[in-house]
Structures are given as structure tokens and as C-alpha cells.
Design a protein around this motif. Sequence first.
Motif, short mmCIF file in Angstrom:
data_model
loop_
_atom_site.label_atom_id
_atom_site.label_comp_id
_atom_site.label_asym_id
_atom_site.label_seq_id
_atom_site.Cartn_x
_atom_site.Cartn_y
_atom_site.Cartn_z
N ARG A 162 3.29 15.82 -11.90
CA ARG A 162 2.21 16.58 -12.55
C ARG A 162 2.23 18.03 -12.04
NH1 ARG A 162 -2.53 17.33 -10.66
NH2 ARG A 162 -2.38 15.61 -9.18
N LEU A 163 2.37 18.19 -10.72
CA LEU A 163 2.39 19.55 -10.15
C LEU A 163 3.62 20.33 -10.60
CD1 LEU A 163 1.10 18.86 -6.52
CD2 LEU A 163 -0.06 20.16 -8.30
N ARG A 164 4.75 19.62 -10.69
CA ARG A 164 5.98 20.29 -11.13
C ARG A 164 5.82 20.77 -12.57
NH1 ARG A 164 11.84 17.63 -10.41
NH2 ARG A 164 11.10 16.30 -12.09
N SER A 165 5.21 19.93 -13.39
CA SER A 165 4.95 20.28 -14.78
C SER A 165 4.00 21.48 -14.85
CB SER A 165 4.35 19.07 -15.51
OG SER A 165 3.89 19.45 -16.76
N GLN A 166 2.93 21.45 -14.05
CA GLN A 166 1.98 22.57 -14.01
C GLN A 166 2.69 23.86 -13.58
OE1 GLN A 166 -1.27 21.54 -11.42
NE2 GLN A 166 -2.30 20.27 -12.95
N LYS A 181 0.84 -1.21 0.00
CA LYS A 181 0.00 0.00 0.00
C LYS A 181 0.87 1.25 0.00
CE LYS A 181 -4.05 -1.92 2.29
NZ LYS A 181 -4.46 -2.29 3.63
N GLN A 182 1.91 1.23 0.84
CA GLN A 182 2.79 2.40 0.91
C GLN A 182 3.55 2.60 -0.40
OE1 GLN A 182 5.07 1.77 4.50
NE2 GLN A 182 3.56 2.87 5.73
N GLN A 183 3.93 1.50 -1.06
CA GLN A 183 4.58 1.60 -2.37
C GLN A 183 3.65 2.29 -3.36
OE1 GLN A 183 8.18 0.83 -1.84
NE2 GLN A 183 7.69 0.59 -3.99
N LEU A 184 2.39 1.85 -3.38
CA LEU A 184 1.40 2.45 -4.28
C LEU A 184 1.20 3.93 -3.96
CD1 LEU A 184 -1.33 -0.36 -4.52
CD2 LEU A 184 0.20 0.42 -6.34
N GLU A 185 1.08 4.24 -2.66
CA GLU A 185 0.92 5.64 -2.25
C GLU A 185 2.12 6.46 -2.70
OE1 GLU A 185 -0.01 6.29 1.91
OE2 GLU A 185 -1.53 4.71 1.84
N LEU A 186 3.30 5.89 -2.53
CA LEU A 186 4.52 6.60 -2.92
C LEU A 186 4.54 6.85 -4.43
CD1 LEU A 186 7.23 7.69 -1.81
CD2 LEU A 186 8.24 5.48 -2.39
N GLU A 187 4.17 5.84 -5.22
CA GLU A 187 4.11 6.01 -6.67
C GLU A 187 3.10 7.11 -7.03
OE1 GLU A 187 3.39 2.28 -8.75
OE2 GLU A 187 4.99 1.32 -7.56
N GLN A 188 1.94 7.07 -6.35
CA GLN A 188 0.90 8.08 -6.59
C GLN A 188 1.45 9.48 -6.27
OE1 GLN A 188 -2.26 7.44 -7.94
NE2 GLN A 188 -2.12 9.65 -8.16
N LEU A 189 2.16 9.57 -5.15
CA LEU A 189 2.73 10.87 -4.75
C LEU A 189 3.77 11.33 -5.77
CD1 LEU A 189 3.12 10.43 -0.88
CD2 LEU A 189 1.61 12.04 -2.04
N HIS A 190 4.58 10.40 -6.27
CA HIS A 190 5.56 10.75 -7.30
C HIS A 190 4.85 11.30 -8.54
CE1 HIS A 190 9.46 9.85 -5.75
NE2 HIS A 190 9.16 8.61 -5.42
N CYS A 191 3.77 10.60 -8.95
CA CYS A 191 2.99 11.05 -10.12
C CYS A 191 2.42 12.44 -9.87
CB CYS A 191 1.86 10.07 -10.43
SG CYS A 191 2.43 8.50 -11.09
#
Length: 137
Positions: free
Chosen positions: A76-80, A62-72
Motif C-alpha cells: 500500500r505504501l509503495r503504491s502511495q 501470529k508472526q505469519q499474520l503480522e508478516l502478511e499485514q506488513l507485506h500489505c
Amino acid sequence: SMSQVTRGENHTSVQDSSDMKRALEQQMESHREAHSKQLGRLRDEINEKQKIIDDLTDCNQKQQLELEQLHCDFERLRSQEHHKSRQLEELTFLHERHEQSKQDLKGLEETVARELHTLHNLRKLFVQDLTTRVRKV
């Protein structure tokens, strides 16, 4: 007689060996029970530890998935942010150009006003000059 004694001893020794066999069987049974209980406890411990391992594995996934989501989300925010930064630069540039144009226009209006004032004065002088000439004639 001697054979009776021997038989008695034999009987006693058979009795002793039977008692000893029973004692050994009881001891073996007692060992078996202790061994069985120990195995049960070890099985329970193993199951408990396996459950902890499974829970931690789930939690880790679950934490791996959350971490991947946070990276995404971060990407996305950095691009914005990068895009907004460029937009801001463009708008700032356009605003500065607009301000400069307004200043240029103001300068032009002042020049036109001065020129009109000069023209008006020249017209007055021209009319005065004409009037003077007409009177002389």
C-alpha cells in the motif's frame, strides 16, 4: 522318622517357596511402581513438550499474520509513494510551465512598455510637427 523329615523339608520348601513368591511379588510391585513413576514422568515431559509446540505454533501463526499485514502495508505504501511521485512530477512540470509563462509575460510587458514609450515619443514629435506647421501658416 523319615516321613517327618520329609514333611519338615516339605514344610520348609513350602515356606521357602512362599517367601520367594512374596519376595518376587514385592519385587514386581517395586518394578510396577518404578515403571508407573517413569511413565508418569514421560507423560509429563510429553505434555510439557506438546505445550511448547502449541505455544510455538501459535507464535508462528501470529508472526505469519503480522508478516502478511506488513507485506500489505508495504505494498500500500509503495503504491502511495508511486502515486505521490507521479503527482510530484506533474506538479513540478506545471510549476516550471507557470514560471516560464511568468517569464514570457514579463518579456511581453517589457515589449509593450517599450512600444508605448515609442508611441508616446512619436506622438510628441507629431504634436511638435503640427505646432510648427500651424505657426508657419
